[in-house]
Design a protein around this motif. Structure first.
Motif, mmCIF file in Angstrom:
data_model
loop_
_atom_site.group_PDB
_atom_site.id
_atom_site.type_symbol
_atom_site.label_atom_id
_atom_site.label_comp_id
_atom_site.label_asym_id
_atom_site.label_seq_id
_atom_site.Cartn_x
_atom_site.Cartn_y
_atom_site.Cartn_z
ATOM 1 N N ALA A 172 47.219 38.015 32.879
ATOM 2 C CA ALA A 172 47.535 37.091 33.962
ATOM 3 C C ALA A 172 48.400 37.765 35.021
ATOM 4 O O ALA A 172 48.201 37.572 36.233
ATOM 5 C CB ALA A 172 48.239 35.856 33.406
ATOM 6 N N SER A 207 46.361 40.266 37.081
ATOM 7 C CA SER A 207 45.469 39.503 37.953
ATOM 8 C C SER A 207 46.248 38.949 39.141
ATOM 9 O O SER A 207 45.759 38.945 40.285
ATOM 10 C CB SER A 207 44.816 38.358 37.173
ATOM 11 O OG SER A 207 44.023 38.844 36.123
ATOM 12 N N PHE A 208 47.470 38.507 38.879
ATOM 13 C CA PHE A 208 48.329 37.977 39.940
ATOM 14 C C PHE A 208 48.579 39.024 41.019
ATOM 15 O O PHE A 208 48.663 38.699 42.214
ATOM 16 C CB PHE A 208 49.649 37.503 39.334
ATOM 17 C CG PHE A 208 50.695 37.142 40.349
ATOM 18 C CD1 PHE A 208 50.614 35.950 41.055
ATOM 19 C CD2 PHE A 208 51.761 37.987 40.599
ATOM 20 C CE1 PHE A 208 51.582 35.616 41.992
ATOM 21 C CE2 PHE A 208 52.731 37.666 41.529
ATOM 22 C CZ PHE A 208 52.636 36.476 42.226
ATOM 23 N N LEU A 263 51.513 29.354 38.161
ATOM 24 C CA LEU A 263 50.253 29.910 38.668
ATOM 25 C C LEU A 263 49.184 28.835 38.873
ATOM 26 O O LEU A 263 48.147 29.118 39.472
ATOM 27 C CB LEU A 263 49.725 30.985 37.714
ATOM 28 C CG LEU A 263 50.552 32.276 37.639
ATOM 29 C CD1 LEU A 263 49.795 33.353 36.868
ATOM 30 C CD2 LEU A 263 50.915 32.800 39.028
ATOM 31 N N PHE A 300 42.999 31.578 39.290
ATOM 32 C CA PHE A 300 44.311 31.067 38.895
ATOM 33 C C PHE A 300 44.201 30.140 37.681
ATOM 34 O O PHE A 300 45.095 30.119 36.826
ATOM 35 C CB PHE A 300 44.975 30.331 40.061
ATOM 36 C CG PHE A 300 45.650 31.253 41.046
ATOM 37 C CD1 PHE A 300 46.824 31.907 40.697
ATOM 38 C CD2 PHE A 300 45.127 31.471 42.300
ATOM 39 C CE1 PHE A 300 47.451 32.772 41.589
ATOM 40 C CE2 PHE A 300 45.738 32.324 43.198
ATOM 41 C CZ PHE A 300 46.904 32.971 42.846
ATOM 42 N N CYS A 326 44.077 32.367 34.676
ATOM 43 C CA CYS A 326 45.398 32.903 34.368
ATOM 44 C C CYS A 326 46.262 31.856 33.665
ATOM 45 O O CYS A 326 46.958 32.163 32.687
ATOM 46 C CB CYS A 326 46.084 33.379 35.644
ATOM 47 S SG CYS A 326 45.330 34.841 36.397
ATOM 48 N N SER A 327 46.227 30.625 34.170
ATOM 49 C CA SER A 327 47.009 29.557 33.549
ATOM 50 C C SER A 327 46.544 29.292 32.126
ATOM 51 O O SER A 327 47.362 29.048 31.222
ATOM 52 C CB SER A 327 46.918 28.282 34.386
ATOM 53 O OG SER A 327 47.508 28.464 35.658
ATOM 54 N N PHE A 337 45.189 31.464 30.098
ATOM 55 C CA PHE A 337 45.698 32.568 29.287
ATOM 56 C C PHE A 337 47.159 32.313 28.883
ATOM 57 O O PHE A 337 47.550 32.562 27.739
ATOM 58 C CB PHE A 337 45.609 33.879 30.059
ATOM 59 C CG PHE A 337 44.226 34.451 30.142
ATOM 60 C CD1 PHE A 337 43.185 33.946 29.378
ATOM 61 C CD2 PHE A 337 43.944 35.495 30.991
ATOM 62 C CE1 PHE A 337 41.905 34.476 29.444
ATOM 63 C CE2 PHE A 337 42.675 36.036 31.074
ATOM 64 C CZ PHE A 337 41.653 35.515 30.302
ATOM 65 N N LEU A 338 47.953 31.845 29.829
ATOM 66 C CA LEU A 338 49.376 31.652 29.575
ATOM 67 C C LEU A 338 49.626 30.473 28.628
ATOM 68 O O LEU A 338 50.543 30.527 27.806
ATOM 69 C CB LEU A 338 50.113 31.450 30.902
ATOM 70 C CG LEU A 338 50.105 32.688 31.806
ATOM 71 C CD1 LEU A 338 50.589 32.347 33.202
ATOM 72 C CD2 LEU A 338 50.959 33.796 31.202
#
Length: 452
Positions: free
Chosen positions: A264, A267-268, A329, A419, A422-423, A425-426
């Motif tokens: 993440a 990627s950010f 994110l 995004f 990514c979220s 994943f987190l």
């Protein structure tokens, strides 16, 4: 609108300074650390700062240098993919050799390979530049494994208090990922813009800092290694690492969390610019980058305080760090669904939505600052010493694979989908962190062991 960035940067810098002053002990255990430990820590921090300077100086101008040589986005993308691919394959192999032949040697190998990568930037030939990415990929794997492995092993071999590692980790992130990144960005900009040395100048400066650090390592570091028998085959080392990862849930969860968070995070790095200027709004990239690094420094300062509290374990608070990261994110998705401003003018300054998004990104960078030293602490606790570098490099395999896939297909996905991924994943990392907390929590008196 420039005042928005100046005020934000100033406010964050003030908070960061206040936190550092608050952290400095005037009495008690923290003020009476032995001189030999302080000298050891200072030596490591100086080396780590120089190694990170060699990395940070290159970052702002890698893409710009390739453009300067006349290469298009597609060719540049292949160069970046080659770097991550090299880190995934060759970097993993070279990094694992540190356990057998020594972490000091691995550190010197990092210096040599990264200097070689910098030297290749003097040629515009695509093959030479590709070779540079090959060397850079190997160096990146060593940077994030060999130095930490050397520190942890040396710390314990000298019989220092395990709790003192917490302060070293937080200071390393504060200095290496905070102060050095800002200074390196300013220096790179000065060399290219003010001195007119061209986009290759930051790479020459990086090689200089790396060489200085290499001399310090060669003269002051002692060698340590994980595997007792250097004749153990590479296959046996990876087999032992595989066994450690898949037969110890603590190590498995730790590796999965690291891969998810860093996926993440990397990627950010590619996403924040289009997220803040989706319609070609004019944004000061340098000021935004510096502000993000100050936010990261604040996070590392918070981490120092969190790790200093013996009643607060990273296994517990990190799940909330992951959830907060996912929320920060997810902000661009929310603003896409509920926009504040419908009409944009290409070329205008950052919009209200952009300002709100940037604040969310600053929160994320602050949480990144908490993540690094906290993850270092957990790795020092759970990763087996004898195969530490090998295991840590194995953690990076799914990360590098993911980044290669993203770079290859980045144009196929809308920004909100990236995004959202990514979220997700987190959130997954938070779930795994919760499982790690459960299996590592000390059992209550009279209670049966928890099953997972």
């Amino acid at each position: 609108m420039e005042s928005f960035y100046v005020l934000t940067f100033g406010a964050l810098a003030s908070v960061c300074a206040a936190l550092e002053v608050r952290k400095r002990p005037t009495s008690g255990k923290g003020a009476s650390l032995p001189a030999n430990f302080l000298a050891f820590r200072t030596n490591y921090l100086v080396v780590y700062a120089l190694m990170m300077a060699g990395d940070w100086l290159q970052g702002p101008y890698v893409y710009a240098l390739y453009k300067h040589y006349g290469y298009g986005t597609g060719d540049i993308g292949k160069l970046f993919i080659a770097g991550f691919g090299s880190s995934m394959i060759f970097g993993t192999i070279v990094g694992s050799l540190a356990d057998r032949y020594g972490r000091k040697l691995a550190g010197l190998t990092y210096v040599a390979t990264y200097i070689a990568s910098c030297i290749t930037k003097h040629w515009s030939d695509y093959g030479v530049l590709m070779l540079g990415r090959f060397f850079g990929g190997i160096a990146t794997s060593l940077l994030f494994t060999a130095f930490e492995s050397w520190l942890v092993s040396e710390h314990f071999s000298r019989n220092y208090d395990p709790e003192w590692l917490n302060g070293t980790f937080s200071k390393a992130i504060f200095i290496g990922n905070g102060v050095v990144s800002i200074v390196a960005g300013l220096l790179a900009n000065y060399l290219v813009t003010d001195m007119n040395f061209g986009p290759v100048a930051p790479f020459d400066a990086a090689a200089t800092f790396l060489a200085i650090g290499g001399v310090i390592i060669a003269l002051t570091w002692t060698e340590n290694r994980g595997a007792v028998n250097a004749n153990v085959s590479l296959e046996a080392s990876f087999s032992a690492a595989k066994h450690a990862i898949f037969n110890d849930k603590k190590v498995l969860y730790l590796g999965a969390m690291q891969s998810l968070f860093e996926a993440a995070m990397y990627s950010f790095v590619f996403l924040w610019t289009p997220a803040l200027s989706p319609n070609d709004e004019i944004i000061p990239h340098g000021m935004i980058f510096a502000t993000m690094m100050v936010a990261c420094m604040i996070g590392s300062s918070f981490a120092g305080q969190l790790l200093g509290d013996k009643d607060l374990r990273p296994e517990k608070y990190m799940q909330y760090v992951f959830l907060a990261s996912a929320a920060s994110l997810a902000l661009p998705i929310v603003l896409k669904i509920f926009p504040f401003q419908a009409n944009y003018t290409p070329g205008q300054s950052i919009t209200l939505e952009g300002q709100i998004t940037m604040l969310g990104f600053l929160v994320f960078e602050c949480l990144v600052g908490i993540f690094w030293p906290s993850m270092m602490k957990m790795r020092a606790t759970y990763v087996p010493e004898e195969i530490r570098s090998t295991v840590m490099n194995c953690f990076r395999i799914p990360l590098n694979l993911f980044v290669c896939i993203i770079l290859y297909n980045v144009a196929l996905f809308p920004l909100t989908a990236m995004f959202a991924m990514c979220s997700l994943f987190l959130v997954s990392a938070a779930y795994l962190q919760r499982k790690l907390e459960i299996i590592t929590s000390p059992p209550l008196r009279g209670a049966a062991p928890t099953q997972v």
